[in-house]
Design an enzyme around this catalytic site. Structure first.
Site, PDB file in Angstrom:
ATOM      1  N   LYS A  13       0.871  -1.189   0.000  1.00 58.79           N
ATOM      2  CA  LYS A  13       0.000   0.000   0.000  1.00 58.79           C
ATOM      3  C   LYS A  13       0.900   1.228   0.000  1.00 58.79           C
ATOM      4  CE  LYS A  13      -4.323  -0.025   0.929  1.00 58.79           C
ATOM      5  NZ  LYS A  13      -5.281  -0.659   0.027  1.00 58.79           N
ATOM      6  N   THR A  61      -3.071  -5.712   0.814  1.00 57.28           N
ATOM      7  CA  THR A  61      -2.481  -4.365   0.917  1.00 57.28           C
ATOM      8  C   THR A  61      -3.164  -3.602   2.046  1.00 57.28           C
ATOM      9  OG1 THR A  61      -3.988  -3.309  -0.654  1.00 57.28           O
ATOM     10  CG2 THR A  61      -2.014  -4.334  -1.573  1.00 57.28           C
ATOM     11  N   ARG A 180      -9.936  17.616  18.310  1.00 55.87           N
ATOM     12  CA  ARG A 180      -9.506  17.172  16.986  1.00 55.87           C
ATOM     13  C   ARG A 180      -8.270  17.954  16.564  1.00 55.87           C
ATOM     14  NH1 ARG A 180     -13.502  20.189  12.496  1.00 55.87           N
ATOM     15  NH2 ARG A 180     -12.947  22.275  13.175  1.00 55.87           N
ATOM     16  N   GLN A 228     -14.028  28.352  10.629  1.00 56.02           N
ATOM     17  CA  GLN A 228     -14.580  29.669  10.298  1.00 56.02           C
ATOM     18  C   GLN A 228     -14.273  30.666  11.421  1.00 56.02           C
ATOM     19  OE1 GLN A 228     -16.069  26.698   9.847  1.00 56.02           O
ATOM     20  NE2 GLN A 228     -17.690  26.759   8.319  1.00 56.02           N
ATOM     21  N   HIS A 256      -8.385  17.744   6.552  1.00 57.05           N
ATOM     22  CA  HIS A 256      -8.954  16.831   7.546  1.00 57.05           C
ATOM     23  C   HIS A 256      -7.950  15.794   8.029  1.00 57.05           C
ATOM     24  CE1 HIS A 256     -12.799  18.624   6.780  1.00 57.05           C
ATOM     25  NE2 HIS A 256     -12.747  18.306   5.510  1.00 57.05           N
TER      26      HIS A 256
HETATM   27  O1  LIG Z   1     -14.327  23.777  11.259  1.00 57.78           O
HETATM   28  C1  LIG Z   1     -15.167  23.170  10.554  1.00 57.78           C
HETATM   29  N1  LIG Z   1     -16.127  23.872   9.908  1.00 57.78           N
HETATM   30  C2  LIG Z   1     -17.075  23.277   9.121  1.00 57.78           C
HETATM   31  O2  LIG Z   1     -17.961  23.941   8.534  1.00 57.78           O
HETATM   32  C3  LIG Z   1     -16.997  21.867   9.013  1.00 57.78           C
HETATM   33  N2  LIG Z   1     -17.745  20.966   8.328  1.00 57.78           N
HETATM   34  C4  LIG Z   1     -17.215  19.737   8.577  1.00 57.78           C
HETATM   35  O3  LIG Z   1     -17.639  18.664   8.064  1.00 57.78           O
HETATM   36  N3  LIG Z   1     -16.145  19.847   9.398  1.00 57.78           N
HETATM   37  C5  LIG Z   1     -15.982  21.159   9.691  1.00 57.78           C
HETATM   38  N4  LIG Z   1     -15.095  21.821  10.461  1.00 57.78           N
END
Ligand SMILES: O=c1[nH]c(=O)c2[nH]c(=O)[nH]c2[nH]1
Length: 305
Positions: A13, A61, A180, A228, A256
């Site tokens: 992989k 894999t 997170r 945001q 992510h």
């Molecule tokens: O900080 C985030 N804003 C989002 O609008 C959003 N949408 C999501 O799926 N994860 C996140 N994280």
């Protein structure tokens, strides 16, 4: 008898993106991270797999991928070399058809964003990628307009980020997150007032450093409930501390990092081992400007992460 000969072959992989967070200090608030791209190639007795469809000698894999993440938890990542040695030896010594294993690793280097006001250290900036930008327009009628900026400034907080309380409709599957990783590749543009543009002594290099520093500090210091919100904090910090900047536009793709489920291997993932996805990414953009000032920075161009 076949006229053809199966020659060199290998499988595994490729490009397993693993981010390992290690918590140090008596309360675990000093974070270290290792960010690797690990590729596994196995060589050995795989004739039947190719020629007869008999998979008895084939370690999937998918299993090699799982092993990378499980080893991150079980052994930690002391260095790319040490991690590679552990994996390569494991594959060869645990499965007799596997005679050789080659592990290729790229490590992405991160530096700490220093936050002198706090003991907890969990903010990082990727080394040596960023590009400084400038756009200057001079018009007979409206004069000089200077928009400075930067791109490819990648930053990460390995904690102090949550995301919950959002709309849930019938398509929502996202789990609420109370701790997170928050990572983004910053593209920023900021427009200067005419006062700066028309001032022959204005120190553009100094101004760049100051804007960059304010954005980084705001990113590191904000306890975030969404990217945001962090975006707004970063832009506001610049407007608060850089009087000749009138407007800030930020593009912050949400890069992510997903917690890897290690339970099938009997391991607990205590927010330590993450899979860093490079596609898709959240598209988070916004402009913040001084009240009474007309925004001038184009909003049409999307930035690709
Ligand atoms: O900080 C985030 N804003 C989002 O609008 C959003 N949408 C999501 O799926 N994860 C996140 N994280």
């Amino acid at each position: 008898m076949s006229k053809h000969v199966l020659a060199q072959n290998q499988y595994g992989k490729a490009e397993n993106r693993i981010v390992k967070v290690t918590r140090k200090g008596s309360d675990g608030s000093w974070h270290e991270i290792r960010d690797l791209n690990v590729s596994v190639a196995l060589r050995g007795e795989f004739r039947d797999v190719h020629l007869t469809g008999d998979n008895a000698n084939c370690l999937p894999t998918d299993t090699t991928k799982n092993t990378v993440y499980a080893f991150g938890k079980e052994h930690g990542i002391a260095s790319p070399e040490a991690f590679g040695i552990l994996l390569a030896k494991h594959f060869v010594s645990s499965q007799s058809p596997i005679r050789e294993a080659q592990i290729r690793i790229e490590e992405y280097a991160w530096e700490r964003i220093p936050v002198p006001t706090r003991k907890e250290q969990h903010s990082f900036v990727r080394k040596g990628q960023e590009v400084r930008t400038a756009q200057v327009t001079y018009s007979e009628t409206t004069g000089l307009q200077v928009i400075s900026g930067l791109k490819d400034l990648t930053v990460m907080n390995s904690t102090n980020s949550e995301f919950h309380g959002y709309i849930k409709d019938k398509y929502t599957t996202l789990k609420e997150a109370y701790d997170r990783i928050l990572a983004t590749k910053v593209t920023a543009r900021w427009a200067h007032s005419a006062l700066a543009a028309d001032d022959a002594d204005f120190d553009w290099d100094q101004s760049y450093k100051k804007v960059r520093k304010n954005m980084l500090e705001a990113f590191a210091e904000t306890y975030s409930y969404s990217l945001q919100q962090t975006l707004n904090q970063m832009a506001e910090r610049v407007l608060d501390n850089c009087p000749r900047v009138n407007e800030v536009r930020l593009n912050l793709p949400n890069k992510h990092h997903f917690l890897v489920d290690l339970e099938p291997f009997g391991l607990k993932n205590d927010n330590e081992v993450y899979f860093a996805a490079d596609r898709m990414y959240g598209l988070i953009e916004g402009t913040i400007h001084r009240d009474g000032v007309q925004p001038v920075i184009a909003t049409s161009d999307w930035i690709v992460a």
